[in-house]
Write a protein that holds these residues in place. Structure first.
Motif, PDB file in Angstrom:
ATOM      1  N   ASP A  64       0.826  -1.215   0.000  1.00 20.39           N
ATOM      2  CA  ASP A  64       0.000   0.000   0.000  1.00 20.39           C
ATOM      3  C   ASP A  64       0.856   1.259   0.000  1.00 20.39           C
ATOM      4  OD1 ASP A  64      -2.123  -1.621   0.201  1.00 20.39           O
ATOM      5  OD2 ASP A  64      -2.304  -1.461   2.388  1.00 20.39           O
ATOM      6  N   ASN A  65       2.163   1.067   0.107  1.00 18.16           N
ATOM      7  CA  ASN A  65       3.050   2.208   0.301  1.00 18.16           C
ATOM      8  C   ASN A  65       3.649   2.655  -1.042  1.00 18.16           C
ATOM      9  OD1 ASN A  65       4.751   4.062   1.348  1.00 18.16           O
ATOM     10  ND2 ASN A  65       5.957   2.633   2.594  1.00 18.16           N
ATOM     11  N   VAL A  66       2.878   3.456  -1.794  1.00 20.04           N
ATOM     12  CA  VAL A  66       3.342   3.881  -3.120  1.00 20.04           C
ATOM     13  C   VAL A  66       3.500   5.408  -3.143  1.00 20.04           C
ATOM     14  CG1 VAL A  66       2.870   3.930  -5.600  1.00 20.04           C
ATOM     15  CG2 VAL A  66       2.160   1.955  -4.249  1.00 20.04           C
ATOM     16  N   THR A  67       4.711   5.858  -3.391  1.00 20.50           N
ATOM     17  CA  THR A  67       4.985   7.291  -3.532  1.00 20.50           C
ATOM     18  C   THR A  67       5.137   7.600  -5.017  1.00 20.50           C
ATOM     19  OG1 THR A  67       6.124   7.362  -1.418  1.00 20.50           O
ATOM     20  CG2 THR A  67       6.627   9.139  -2.956  1.00 20.50           C
ATOM     21  N   ALA A  68       4.417   8.616  -5.484  1.00 17.37           N
ATOM     22  CA  ALA A  68       4.502   8.975  -6.906  1.00 17.37           C
ATOM     23  C   ALA A  68       5.467  10.134  -7.073  1.00 17.37           C
ATOM     24  CB  ALA A  68       3.118   9.354  -7.420  1.00 17.37           C
ATOM     25  N   LEU A  69       6.319  10.049  -8.087  1.00 24.38           N
ATOM     26  CA  LEU A  69       7.260  11.134  -8.368  1.00 24.38           C
ATOM     27  C   LEU A  69       6.816  11.860  -9.634  1.00 24.38           C
ATOM     28  CD1 LEU A  69       9.996  12.609  -7.949  1.00 24.38           C
ATOM     29  CD2 LEU A  69      11.051  10.812  -9.318  1.00 24.38           C
ATOM     30  N   VAL A  70       6.526  13.164  -9.471  1.00 21.69           N
ATOM     31  CA  VAL A  70       6.096  13.961 -10.627  1.00 21.69           C
ATOM     32  C   VAL A  70       7.156  15.030 -10.862  1.00 21.69           C
ATOM     33  CG1 VAL A  70       4.262  15.374 -11.622  1.00 21.69           C
ATOM     34  CG2 VAL A  70       3.690  13.637  -9.927  1.00 21.69           C
ATOM     35  N   ALA A  71       7.756  15.017 -12.049  1.00 14.43           N
ATOM     36  CA  ALA A  71       8.791  16.007 -12.359  1.00 14.43           C
ATOM     37  C   ALA A  71       8.369  16.813 -13.575  1.00 14.43           C
ATOM     38  CB  ALA A  71      10.114  15.294 -12.635  1.00 14.43           C
ATOM     39  N   VAL A  78      -0.386  18.355 -12.348  1.00 15.14           N
ATOM     40  CA  VAL A  78      -0.349  16.892 -12.489  1.00 15.14           C
ATOM     41  C   VAL A  78      -0.191  16.263 -11.105  1.00 15.14           C
ATOM     42  CG1 VAL A  78       0.948  14.942 -13.434  1.00 15.14           C
ATOM     43  CG2 VAL A  78       0.530  16.941 -14.840  1.00 15.14           C
ATOM     44  N   ALA A  79       0.671  16.867 -10.260  1.00 14.49           N
ATOM     45  CA  ALA A  79       0.890  16.319  -8.915  1.00 14.49           C
ATOM     46  C   ALA A  79      -0.423  16.291  -8.132  1.00 14.49           C
ATOM     47  CB  ALA A  79       1.931  17.151  -8.178  1.00 14.49           C
ATOM     48  N   SER A  80      -1.216  17.347  -8.292  1.00 16.07           N
ATOM     49  CA  SER A  80      -2.488  17.399  -7.571  1.00 16.07           C
ATOM     50  C   SER A  80      -3.446  16.316  -8.093  1.00 16.07           C
ATOM     51  CB  SER A  80      -3.055  18.812  -7.731  1.00 16.07           C
ATOM     52  OG  SER A  80      -4.416  18.793  -7.674  1.00 16.07           O
ATOM     53  N   GLU A  81      -3.444  16.095  -9.413  1.00 14.97           N
ATOM     54  CA  GLU A  81      -4.290  15.032  -9.988  1.00 14.97           C
ATOM     55  C   GLU A  81      -3.818  13.656  -9.514  1.00 14.97           C
ATOM     56  OE1 GLU A  81      -7.059  15.491 -12.078  1.00 14.97           O
ATOM     57  OE2 GLU A  81      -6.728  17.473 -11.205  1.00 14.97           O
ATOM     58  N   VAL A  82      -2.491  13.476  -9.497  1.00  8.49           N
ATOM     59  CA  VAL A  82      -1.930  12.180  -9.084  1.00  8.49           C
ATOM     60  C   VAL A  82      -2.298  11.887  -7.627  1.00  8.49           C
ATOM     61  CG1 VAL A  82       0.259  10.999  -8.569  1.00  8.49           C
ATOM     62  CG2 VAL A  82      -0.025  12.163 -10.746  1.00  8.49           C
ATOM     63  N   SER A  83      -2.288  12.938  -6.792  1.00  8.63           N
ATOM     64  CA  SER A  83      -2.550  12.726  -5.360  1.00  8.63           C
ATOM     65  C   SER A  83      -3.967  12.194  -5.118  1.00  8.63           C
ATOM     66  CB  SER A  83      -2.328  14.027  -4.590  1.00  8.63           C
ATOM     67  OG  SER A  83      -3.390  14.916  -4.876  1.00  8.63           O
ATOM     68  N   LYS A  84      -4.853  12.391  -6.117  1.00 10.58           N
ATOM     69  CA  LYS A  84      -6.251  11.945  -5.919  1.00 10.58           C
ATOM     70  C   LYS A  84      -6.493  10.523  -6.427  1.00 10.58           C
ATOM     71  CE  LYS A  84      -7.637  16.632  -6.943  1.00 10.58           C
ATOM     72  NZ  LYS A  84      -7.923  17.369  -8.167  1.00 10.58           N
ATOM     73  N   VAL A  88      -2.140   5.970  -4.265  1.00 10.09           N
ATOM     74  CA  VAL A  88      -0.981   6.860  -4.066  1.00 10.09           C
ATOM     75  C   VAL A  88      -0.971   7.325  -2.614  1.00 10.09           C
ATOM     76  CG1 VAL A  88       0.046   9.085  -4.708  1.00 10.09           C
ATOM     77  CG2 VAL A  88      -0.960   7.617  -6.465  1.00 10.09           C
ATOM     78  N   SER A  89       0.111   7.047  -1.874  1.00 11.22           N
ATOM     79  CA  SER A  89       0.129   7.467  -0.474  1.00 11.22           C
ATOM     80  C   SER A  89       0.864   8.788  -0.272  1.00 11.22           C
ATOM     81  CB  SER A  89       0.721   6.377   0.419  1.00 11.22           C
ATOM     82  OG  SER A  89       1.863   5.829  -0.158  1.00 11.22           O
ATOM     83  N   LYS A  90       1.741   9.128  -1.209  1.00 11.04           N
ATOM     84  CA  LYS A  90       2.440  10.423  -1.105  1.00 11.04           C
ATOM     85  C   LYS A  90       2.889  10.842  -2.504  1.00 11.04           C
ATOM     86  CE  LYS A  90       5.568  11.256   2.258  1.00 11.04           C
ATOM     87  NZ  LYS A  90       6.927  11.240   2.849  1.00 11.04           N
ATOM     88  N   VAL A  91       3.033  12.160  -2.715  1.00 14.89           N
ATOM     89  CA  VAL A  91       3.520  12.639  -4.017  1.00 14.89           C
ATOM     90  C   VAL A  91       4.796  13.445  -3.789  1.00 14.89           C
ATOM     91  CG1 VAL A  91       2.979  13.985  -6.080  1.00 14.89           C
ATOM     92  CG2 VAL A  91       1.151  12.761  -4.897  1.00 14.89           C
ATOM     93  N   LEU A  92       5.829  13.123  -4.544  1.00 18.73           N
ATOM     94  CA  LEU A  92       7.068  13.920  -4.510  1.00 18.73           C
ATOM     95  C   LEU A  92       7.097  14.775  -5.768  1.00 18.73           C
ATOM     96  CD1 LEU A  92       9.735  11.279  -3.413  1.00 18.73           C
ATOM     97  CD2 LEU A  92       8.647  13.046  -1.993  1.00 18.73           C
ATOM     98  N   ILE A  93       7.429  16.046  -5.597  1.00 14.91           N
ATOM     99  CA  ILE A  93       7.421  16.958  -6.747  1.00 14.91           C
ATOM    100  C   ILE A  93       8.841  17.447  -7.021  1.00 14.91           C
ATOM    101  CG2 ILE A  93       6.471  19.119  -7.655  1.00 14.91           C
ATOM    102  CD1 ILE A  93       4.106  18.774  -5.748  1.00 14.91           C
TER     103      ILE A  93
END
Ligand SMILES: Cc1cc2nc3c(=O)[nH]c(=O)nc-3n(C[C@H](O)[C@H](O)[C@H](O)COP(=O)(O)OP(=O)(O)OC[C@H]3O[C@@H](n4cnc5c(N)ncnc54)[C@H](O)[C@@H]3O)c2cc1C
Length: 348
Positions: A64-71, A78-84, A88-93
């Motif tokens: 369940d521990n998935v961090t998304a990296l948006v660059a 996009v980061a805000s869309e990914v967070s929803k 996704v448990s966390k978003v790194l920008i």
């Protein structure tokens, strides 16, 4: 240096054990409890690529521990869309102009340095041109072997992937401490929208080598459905004989039924259609509801890219063409008469 010694492979075809590579090095590996995954988000024009949603479903099978990296230059939307998105448990920008055009030379150090600082056990991206360009470099920087084109995840260290143009399925057990994976999109459903937004924070700083510079790109704009997500695909082969015929017959039929257009490598190499629409082992892998192959023989390298289509139909003048062996519907006919007739009938 790339090393096979950390991987044991079982190659099975129809359940038969064909080969086993012995493990020479045994290392500790993660269980679901201590898996933490970094998912590389692919996006363009402020939209998340659909294959990232498939890769997220695969990543969610690990834990369940998935961090998304948006660059990107302006990655916030996009980061805000990914967070929803569910899973996704966390978003790194990572916000910087250098990330705008997906250059592997700057993305690879970003992923490697993020892993080193935050100690992810798994790094996941889709098996798109973007992911395929970046992830082998990441694996090399982390000195681990990469596992490509994953179609199933059995456990945090055991993955299933096609080999020999899809003619055999390999089960790969990785003993590397960090797993670097690319995911075949058609093998996993897209992750759905979630209920709550995940938190976001800045990605760790990383080196940005200035060895490569993005200069320009030439893109073809099209209103037709995208090959990767299209429900219907009409594909043309060498038998079309010219680009003119390809446009007149294949594109016209596709437009009549709202389908995307694909081509065999022979059609691409002969200049009848663009290589961006090549289907197969060295092209795109698709799995639409219906795939219509017109004047395509059905070489294994082509089949590797479309055999997971729900319904396969083929038009070919040769009743012994191999494409008929995997087709649900076959029409033995000259395409130059059959396709215009079919197009007219479908219009009605
Ligand atoms: C490493 C490698 C990677 C490859 N990767 C790919 C890949 O990604 N994708 C891919 O497609 N190929 C790939 N290939 C090439 C592949 O092996 C075949 O050569 C190619 O798929 C053949 O394309 P085709 O079916 O259009 O042409 P052909 O094999 O020439 O088939 C043409 C077909 O049209 C039929 N036909 C002829 N005239 C008519 C007519 N008037 N009406 C109806 N039917 C007609 C013929 O009966 C025949 O079956 C790869 C090859 C290698 C070695």
């Amino acid at each position: 240096m790339f090393s096979l010694r950390r991987i044991s492979t079982q190659i099975t075809s129809k359940g038969t054990l064909l080969a086993v590579r012995p493990n020479l090095v045994l290392r500790g590996y993660a269980t679901a409890q201590d898996v933490s995954t970094l998912l590389l988000v692919e996006h363009k024009d402020k939209a998340i690529s659909s294959s990232t949603l498939n890769a997220l479903t695969a990543a969610s099978k690990l834990s369940d521990n998935v961090t998304a990296l948006v660059a990107g230059e302006d990655p916030e939307h996009v980061a805000s869309e990914v967070s929803k998105i569910k899973g996704v448990s966390k978003v790194l920008i990572a916000k910087d102009k250098v990330y705008e055009h997906g250059l592997a030379e700057v993305y690879a150090p970003l992923l490697a340095s993020t892993q080193k600082q935050l100690k992810f056990t798994h790094l996941v991206a889709s098996h798109s041109a973007f992911g395929k360009n970046i992830m082998p470099r990441v694996a090399a920087l982390l000195d681990v072997a990469q596992v490509s084109d994953v179609i199933d995840i059995e456990s945090p260290d055991t993955f299933v992937r096609p080999i020999y143009a899809g003619n055999a399925i390999a089960k790969v057990k990785s003993k590397d401490p960090i797993k670097v994976l690319t995911i075949r999109g058609t093998a996993f459903p897209p992750a759905p929208a979630g209920e709550t937004g995940a938190s976001s924070e800045a990605a760790p700083e990383s080196e940005k080598p200035a060895l490569t510079e993005w200069v320009s790109e030439e893109l073809q704009k099209s209103d037709r459905p995208e090959l990767g997500t299209a429900a219907k695909i009409v594909s043309g082969g060498r038998a079309l004989k010219s680009r003119e015929n390809f446009d007149k017959l294949i594109f016209k039929l596709a437009d009549t039924i709202g389908a995307a257009v694909g081509g065999s490598r022979a059609a691409v190499d002969s200049g009848y259609c663009d290589n961006a629409i090549q289907i197969g082992q060295t092209g795109k892998v698709v799995a639409p509801e219906i795939y219509l192959a017109v004047g395509i023989s059905g070489a294994i390298q082509h089949i590797a890219g479309m055999k997971d289509s729900k319904v396969i139909a083929a038009i070919n003048s040769d009743p012994d063409a191999p494409i008929f062996q995997i087709s649900d519907y076959g029409l033995v006919a000259d395409l130059f008469t059959a396709v215009p007739e079919l197009t007219e009938k479908l219009k009605k």
